[in-house]
Design a protein around this motif. Structure first.
Motif, PDB file in Angstrom:
ATOM      1  N   SER A  15       0.799  -1.220   0.000  1.00 25.23           N
ATOM      2  CA  SER A  15       0.000   0.000   0.000  1.00 25.23           C
ATOM      3  C   SER A  15       0.833   1.272   0.000  1.00 25.23           C
ATOM      4  O   SER A  15       0.307   2.360  -0.261  1.00 25.23           O
ATOM      5  N   ARG A  38      -3.266  -4.304   3.958  1.00 28.27           N
ATOM      6  CA  ARG A  38      -4.496  -4.124   4.733  1.00 28.27           C
ATOM      7  C   ARG A  38      -5.323  -2.955   4.216  1.00 28.27           C
ATOM      8  O   ARG A  38      -6.537  -2.960   4.327  1.00 28.27           O
ATOM      9  N   ARG A  39      -4.661  -1.952   3.641  1.00 27.08           N
ATOM     10  CA  ARG A  39      -5.360  -0.735   3.201  1.00 27.08           C
ATOM     11  C   ARG A  39      -5.745  -0.862   1.725  1.00 27.08           C
ATOM     12  O   ARG A  39      -5.000  -0.472   0.831  1.00 27.08           O
ATOM     13  N   GLU A  40      -6.933  -1.391   1.485  1.00 32.50           N
ATOM     14  CA  GLU A  40      -7.375  -1.668   0.118  1.00 32.50           C
ATOM     15  C   GLU A  40      -7.505  -0.392  -0.702  1.00 32.50           C
ATOM     16  O   GLU A  40      -7.248  -0.402  -1.917  1.00 32.50           O
ATOM     17  N   ASN A  41      -7.895   0.709  -0.061  1.00 34.75           N
ATOM     18  CA  ASN A  41      -8.045   1.967  -0.802  1.00 34.75           C
ATOM     19  C   ASN A  41      -6.721   2.441  -1.380  1.00 34.75           C
ATOM     20  O   ASN A  41      -6.671   2.996  -2.490  1.00 34.75           O
ATOM     21  N   ARG A  42      -5.618   2.193  -0.674  1.00 34.06           N
ATOM     22  CA  ARG A  42      -4.296   2.563  -1.183  1.00 34.06           C
ATOM     23  C   ARG A  42      -3.928   1.714  -2.401  1.00 34.06           C
ATOM     24  O   ARG A  42      -3.279   2.186  -3.333  1.00 34.06           O
ATOM     25  N   LYS A  62      -6.998  -7.406  -0.324  1.00 42.29           N
ATOM     26  CA  LYS A  62      -6.803  -7.035   1.074  1.00 42.29           C
ATOM     27  C   LYS A  62      -6.355  -8.249   1.862  1.00 42.29           C
ATOM     28  O   LYS A  62      -6.984  -9.311   1.804  1.00 42.29           O
ATOM     29  N   ASP A  64      -4.123  -9.173   5.665  1.00 43.64           N
ATOM     30  CA  ASP A  64      -3.265  -8.917   6.825  1.00 43.64           C
ATOM     31  C   ASP A  64      -2.383 -10.147   7.000  1.00 43.64           C
ATOM     32  O   ASP A  64      -2.869 -11.220   7.381  1.00 43.64           O
TER      33      ASP A  64
END
Length: 249
Positions: A15, A38-42, A62, A64
């Protein structure tokens, strides 16, 4: 890098920072890249910033890596969707700031170990098992380690569980190499140990005012990873330590 054209690389911690730079570099060189974070938007932003032809080869999920079941499910998805990973870049890492070992913050310390050590273990296991099932004998596993895994630099704040986790990674890489050798496979494993890299893991607001030393760029590490995986079949880089000019420790 020609032999990697249209083959699959999985990159953890994609990300931002080193992971994002590795994804950009590998898709630019013709690989199909699956970014995990973990940060799918990134990850969505990363894909949207790529040229259209490269964006078509970049995929993400996504995940972790400290969660074993998420790792198992993710690599099963990679197998089903893309045929499996040929290159794994274990980049995801964590540093628990604002704590020293004597004062606790058990959750932060445990999370550092879970991500930095067990996350690498889970991802490497799943990637290797996939390669073995598919009879891939020229795969490459890269582990982003740290100079803190070879000696503990004094940067003015405690590296708490981060340095011990990277020492564990140094040993883990060698154990994995011995296991691969015992299996008679030509799959390679390489540890990349950078000095200070200008990424989000260094929260400069929490560092002392005296923190002032040269730093590497994420792109420097991405370039080194490409170099390591592009070596001929008879060459394996065991450990690559990279420091910026002027770094003292």
């Amino acid at each position: 890098m020609d032999r990697w054209l249209n083959r699959v690389a999985v990159v953890t911690g994609s990300s931002s920072g080193i992971g994002a730079a590795v994804c950009k570099d590998l898709v630019a060189k013709g690989m199909i890249v699956v970014g995990l974070a973990r940060r799918e938007n990134r990850l969505e932003e990363l894909k949207s910033d790529l040229p259209a032809d490269q964006a078509a080869r970049f995929h993400f999920r996504k995940c972790d890596v400290s969660d074993e079941q998420q790792v198992i499910d993710t690599f099963a998805w990679v197998d089903q969707t893309f045929g499996g990973a040929d290159v794994l870049v274990n980049n995801a890492g964590k540093l628990a700031y604002v704590t020293i070992l004597q004062e606790g913050n058990s959750e932060g310390l445990r999370s550092t170990l879970d991500t930095n050590v067990l996350g690498v273990t889970w991802c490497t296991r799943q990637a290797f098992q996939s390669m073995e099932r598919r009879k891939i004998n020229d795969g490459h596993i890269v582990i982003v380690n740290s100079v803190a895994g070879h000696g503990v630099p004094n940067i003015g704040v405690s590296l708490n569980m981060y340095a011990p986790s990277k020492y564990a990674i140094t040993a883990l890489t060698e154990v994995l190499r011995q296991e691969l050798q015992a299996k008679g496979t030509a799959i390679k494993i390489t540890s990349i140990s950078p000095g200070a890299v200008d990424t989000e893991i260094f929260n400069k607001e929490l560092l002392p005012d005296t923190f002032d030393f040269p730093m590497l760029r994420s792109e420097d590490i991405a370039d080194a990873i490409s170099y390591c995986i592009s070596t001929p079949p008879n060459v394996q880089i065991h450990e690559l330590i990279i420091k910026p000019i002027g770094e003292k420790d």
